[in-house]
Scaffold this motif. Structure first.
Motif, PDB file in Angstrom:
ATOM      1  N   LYS A 119       0.839  -1.194   0.000  1.00 10.81           N
ATOM      2  CA  LYS A 119       0.000   0.000   0.000  1.00 10.81           C
ATOM      3  C   LYS A 119       0.876   1.248   0.000  1.00 10.81           C
ATOM      4  CE  LYS A 119      -3.871  -2.215   2.386  1.00 10.81           C
ATOM      5  NZ  LYS A 119      -4.738  -2.228   3.593  1.00 10.81           N
ATOM      6  N   PRO A 120       0.323   2.389  -0.428  1.00 14.59           N
ATOM      7  CA  PRO A 120       1.112   3.622  -0.451  1.00 14.59           C
ATOM      8  C   PRO A 120       1.777   3.904   0.896  1.00 14.59           C
ATOM      9  CG  PRO A 120      -0.935   3.956  -1.639  1.00 14.59           C
ATOM     10  CD  PRO A 120      -1.021   2.587  -1.014  1.00 14.59           C
ATOM     11  N   GLY A 121       3.066   4.153   0.853  1.00 14.64           N
ATOM     12  CA  GLY A 121       3.825   4.480   2.044  1.00 14.64           C
ATOM     13  C   GLY A 121       4.465   3.299   2.741  1.00 14.64           C
ATOM     14  N   VAL A 122       3.954   2.101   2.532  1.00 20.02           N
ATOM     15  CA  VAL A 122       4.447   0.930   3.262  1.00 20.02           C
ATOM     16  C   VAL A 122       5.845   0.531   2.792  1.00 20.02           C
ATOM     17  CG1 VAL A 122       4.068  -1.507   3.763  1.00 20.02           C
ATOM     18  CG2 VAL A 122       2.142   0.086   3.803  1.00 20.02           C
ATOM     19  N   ALA A 123       6.045   0.449   1.480  1.00 22.71           N
ATOM     20  CA  ALA A 123       7.370   0.079   0.964  1.00 22.71           C
ATOM     21  C   ALA A 123       8.421   1.099   1.401  1.00 22.71           C
ATOM     22  CB  ALA A 123       7.333  -0.035  -0.556  1.00 22.71           C
ATOM     23  N   GLU A 124       8.035   2.367   1.444  1.00 20.30           N
ATOM     24  CA  GLU A 124       8.968   3.406   1.873  1.00 20.30           C
ATOM     25  C   GLU A 124       9.358   3.222   3.342  1.00 20.30           C
ATOM     26  OE1 GLU A 124       9.411   8.279   1.720  1.00 20.30           O
ATOM     27  OE2 GLU A 124       7.619   7.292   0.912  1.00 20.30           O
ATOM     28  N   GLU A 125       8.371   2.885   4.184  1.00 23.37           N
ATOM     29  CA  GLU A 125       8.664   2.648   5.597  1.00 23.37           C
ATOM     30  C   GLU A 125       9.550   1.414   5.762  1.00 23.37           C
ATOM     31  OE1 GLU A 125       5.352   2.694   8.295  1.00 23.37           O
ATOM     32  OE2 GLU A 125       4.321   4.232   7.137  1.00 23.37           O
ATOM     33  N   ALA A 126       9.267   0.378   4.966  1.00 25.77           N
ATOM     34  CA  ALA A 126      10.076  -0.844   5.038  1.00 25.77           C
ATOM     35  C   ALA A 126      11.514  -0.559   4.628  1.00 25.77           C
ATOM     36  CB  ALA A 126       9.464  -1.921   4.143  1.00 25.77           C
ATOM     37  N   ALA A 127      11.684   0.190   3.538  1.00 26.99           N
ATOM     38  CA  ALA A 127      13.031   0.518   3.066  1.00 26.99           C
ATOM     39  C   ALA A 127      13.777   1.375   4.088  1.00 26.99           C
ATOM     40  CB  ALA A 127      12.943   1.248   1.726  1.00 26.99           C
TER      41      ALA A 127
ATOM     42  N   ILE B  55      12.594 -11.309  -6.459  1.00 25.55           N
ATOM     43  CA  ILE B  55      11.917 -12.206  -5.529  1.00 25.55           C
ATOM     44  C   ILE B  55      10.588 -11.598  -5.090  1.00 25.55           C
ATOM     45  CG2 ILE B  55      13.329 -11.270  -3.640  1.00 25.55           C
ATOM     46  CD1 ILE B  55      12.958 -13.984  -2.208  1.00 25.55           C
ATOM     47  N   GLY B  56       9.522 -12.393  -5.162  1.00 29.15           N
ATOM     48  CA  GLY B  56       8.226 -11.972  -4.668  1.00 29.15           C
ATOM     49  C   GLY B  56       8.180 -12.132  -3.158  1.00 29.15           C
ATOM     50  N   VAL B  57       7.871 -11.043  -2.461  1.00 32.72           N
ATOM     51  CA  VAL B  57       7.960 -11.065  -0.999  1.00 32.72           C
ATOM     52  C   VAL B  57       6.597 -10.968  -0.308  1.00 32.72           C
ATOM     53  CG1 VAL B  57      10.312 -10.174  -0.969  1.00 32.72           C
ATOM     54  CG2 VAL B  57       8.393  -8.565  -0.918  1.00 32.72           C
ATOM     55  N   GLY B  58       5.514 -11.013  -1.075  1.00 34.99           N
ATOM     56  CA  GLY B  58       4.188 -11.028  -0.463  1.00 34.99           C
ATOM     57  C   GLY B  58       3.968  -9.864   0.481  1.00 34.99           C
ATOM     58  N   GLY B  59       3.596 -10.184   1.732  1.00 29.74           N
ATOM     59  CA  GLY B  59       3.326  -9.143   2.721  1.00 29.74           C
ATOM     60  C   GLY B  59       4.515  -8.770   3.585  1.00 29.74           C
ATOM     61  N   SER B  60       5.723  -9.068   3.151  1.00 26.96           N
ATOM     62  CA  SER B  60       6.911  -8.787   3.967  1.00 26.96           C
ATOM     63  C   SER B  60       7.087  -7.297   4.245  1.00 26.96           C
ATOM     64  CB  SER B  60       8.171  -9.332   3.283  1.00 26.96           C
ATOM     65  OG  SER B  60       8.111 -10.738   3.160  1.00 26.96           O
ATOM     66  N   PHE B  61       6.703  -6.440   3.291  1.00 29.31           N
ATOM     67  CA  PHE B  61       6.832  -5.004   3.514  1.00 29.31           C
ATOM     68  C   PHE B  61       6.053  -4.577   4.758  1.00 29.31           C
ATOM     69  CE2 PHE B  61       7.514  -4.067  -1.321  1.00 29.31           C
ATOM     70  CZ  PHE B  61       8.787  -4.593  -1.230  1.00 29.31           C
ATOM     71  N   ASP B  62       4.852  -5.150   4.937  1.00 27.85           N
ATOM     72  CA  ASP B  62       4.029  -4.811   6.108  1.00 27.85           C
ATOM     73  C   ASP B  62       4.756  -5.150   7.408  1.00 27.85           C
ATOM     74  OD1 ASP B  62       1.878  -3.836   4.643  1.00 27.85           O
ATOM     75  OD2 ASP B  62       0.870  -5.766   4.555  1.00 27.85           O
ATOM     76  N   ILE B  63       5.438  -6.276   7.415  1.00 27.74           N
ATOM     77  CA  ILE B  63       6.155  -6.709   8.620  1.00 27.74           C
ATOM     78  C   ILE B  63       7.376  -5.830   8.853  1.00 27.74           C
ATOM     79  CG2 ILE B  63       7.479  -8.609   9.639  1.00 27.74           C
ATOM     80  CD1 ILE B  63       5.509 -10.524   8.228  1.00 27.74           C
ATOM     81  N   TRP B  64       8.140  -5.567   7.805  1.00 27.14           N
ATOM     82  CA  TRP B  64       9.328  -4.728   7.956  1.00 27.14           C
ATOM     83  C   TRP B  64       8.965  -3.299   8.361  1.00 27.14           C
ATOM     84  CZ3 TRP B  64      11.439  -6.715   2.645  1.00 27.14           C
ATOM     85  CH2 TRP B  64      11.919  -8.023   2.805  1.00 27.14           C
ATOM     86  N   ALA B  65       7.788  -2.847   7.896  1.00 28.73           N
ATOM     87  CA  ALA B  65       7.350  -1.487   8.226  1.00 28.73           C
ATOM     88  C   ALA B  65       6.749  -1.409   9.622  1.00 28.73           C
ATOM     89  CB  ALA B  65       6.333  -1.010   7.197  1.00 28.73           C
ATOM     90  N   GLY B  66       6.557  -2.561  10.265  1.00 29.29           N
ATOM     91  CA  GLY B  66       6.007  -2.569  11.616  1.00 29.29           C
ATOM     92  C   GLY B  66       4.497  -2.546  11.672  1.00 29.29           C
ATOM     93  N   ILE B  67       3.842  -2.709  10.530  1.00 33.00           N
ATOM     94  CA  ILE B  67       2.377  -2.698  10.488  1.00 33.00           C
ATOM     95  C   ILE B  67       1.815  -4.024  10.987  1.00 33.00           C
ATOM     96  CG2 ILE B  67       0.377  -2.550   8.930  1.00 33.00           C
ATOM     97  CD1 ILE B  67       2.108  -0.670   7.193  1.00 33.00           C
ATOM     98  N   LYS B  68       2.502  -5.102  10.675  1.00 38.05           N
ATOM     99  CA  LYS B  68       2.116  -6.434  11.130  1.00 38.05           C
ATOM    100  C   LYS B  68       3.328  -7.108  11.765  1.00 38.05           C
ATOM    101  CE  LYS B  68      -1.474  -7.017   7.618  1.00 38.05           C
ATOM    102  NZ  LYS B  68      -1.885  -7.762   6.406  1.00 38.05           N
ATOM    103  N   THR B  69       3.074  -8.216  12.438  1.00 35.49           N
ATOM    104  CA  THR B  69       4.159  -8.962  13.072  1.00 35.49           C
ATOM    105  C   THR B  69       4.166 -10.397  12.565  1.00 35.49           C
ATOM    106  OG1 THR B  69       2.727  -9.560  14.938  1.00 35.49           O
ATOM    107  CG2 THR B  69       4.077  -7.566  15.171  1.00 35.49           C
ATOM    108  N   ARG B  70       5.334 -11.013  12.649  1.00 34.79           N
ATOM    109  CA  ARG B  70       5.438 -12.431  12.315  1.00 34.79           C
ATOM    110  C   ARG B  70       4.937 -13.271  13.480  1.00 34.79           C
ATOM    111  NH1 ARG B  70      10.682 -14.983   9.945  1.00 34.79           N
ATOM    112  NH2 ARG B  70       9.159 -16.621   9.492  1.00 34.79           N
ATOM    113  N   ALA B  71       4.644 -14.517  13.175  1.00 31.74           N
ATOM    114  CA  ALA B  71       4.204 -15.444  14.219  1.00 31.74           C
ATOM    115  C   ALA B  71       5.328 -15.658  15.228  1.00 31.74           C
ATOM    116  CB  ALA B  71       3.817 -16.781  13.584  1.00 31.74           C
TER     117      ALA B  71
END
Length: 244
Positions: free
Chosen positions: A113-121, A187-203
């Motif tokens: 989503k807009p802004g998420v990849a930027e936060e992850a980077a 590489i296709g990373v699916g929802g990894s940007f959300d996790i790296w950006a702190g929006i979601k967490t891993r199990a």
């Protein structure tokens, strides 16, 4: 260094059986030998049964890793003991290797989503100050903006391109566009940007260690339950394949 990988078919799709995916792929990244990496799970296998373009993209990938617990289950049924390789962890290893290689190995973040990849980077650059960022684009581009992205990829030729568009869109997009930067690792990373950006967490680790990360994802995203129905379907097919 780039010897042929052992592989085993999972319902007609190749899975490469490596002892060290990080090292094998890192060598290709270092030498700038182009690669498409697919992180295969049960849901993707089931989608590929009715989506020939997706199946073709997986078949042509240089590396298909066993990301999901279902794929590990299938391999085990056929006597193949293989460690699960979560795609997010492989992508994290590639980011670390790219940073260690220096500024001549830049990374591109595309998707989310807009802004998420930027936060992850930004989060990764804070962890790895030597990480070179070639560019960042979200996954909601207009046709004109997507064409501009393609020109950028062709011109800059980033060493590592992370595509977070979800399955199957990311796999199809990479297969269609990797010619733009043939020496890159895609590489296709699916929802990894959300996790790296702190929006979601891993199990939690104990769930990951017991191949139950999918359950935690369902807890976080209950709307995915319809898609998760692919898991029991896959399990039944895996058992029937083994009995046959």
């Amino acid at each position: 260094m780039f010897e042929a990988r052992k592989q085993f078919p999972v319902m007609g799709l190749p899975v490469h059986l490596e002892d060290d995916y990080d090292r094998w792929l890192g060598n290709r990244l270092h030498e700038k030998v182009g690669s498409h990496v697919v992180t295969l799970n049960a849901e993707m296998v089931m989608q590929a049964e009715s989506n020939q373009a997706l199946a073709d993209a997986i078949q042509l990938a240089e590396l298909v890793i066993p990301d999901g617990a279902g794929v590990i289950f299938y391999l085990l049924l056929h006597g193949k003991r293989q460690q699960r390789c979560p795609g997010i962890e492989l992508a994290e290893s590639l980011l670390q290797q790219a940073a260690a290689l220096g500024k001549s190995y830049p990374v591109f973040f595309y998707g989310g989503k807009p802004g998420v990849a930027e936060e992850a980077a930004t989060a990764w650059q804070q962890k790895l100050p030597n990480l070179a960022i070639a560019g960042i684009k979200d996954g909601y581009l207009s046709p004109e903006a997507e064409n501009e992205l393609k020109v950028t990829l062709k011109t800059q030729e980033p060493s590592l391109i992370l595509v977070g568009l979800g399955v199957p869109r990311q796999e199809l997009w990479i297969a269609e566009n990797r010619y733009l930067s043939p020496q890159s690792t895609w590489i296709g990373v699916g929802g990894s940007f959300d996790i790296w950006a702190g929006i979601k967490t891993r199990a939690p680790g104990w769930l990951r260690d017991n191949n139950l990360e999918w359950l935690y994802r369902l807890y976080q995203e209950p709307w995915r339950w319809r898609r998760m129905m692919a898991l029991p379907q896959f399990a039944l097919k895996a058992i029937s394949h083994r009995l046959a």
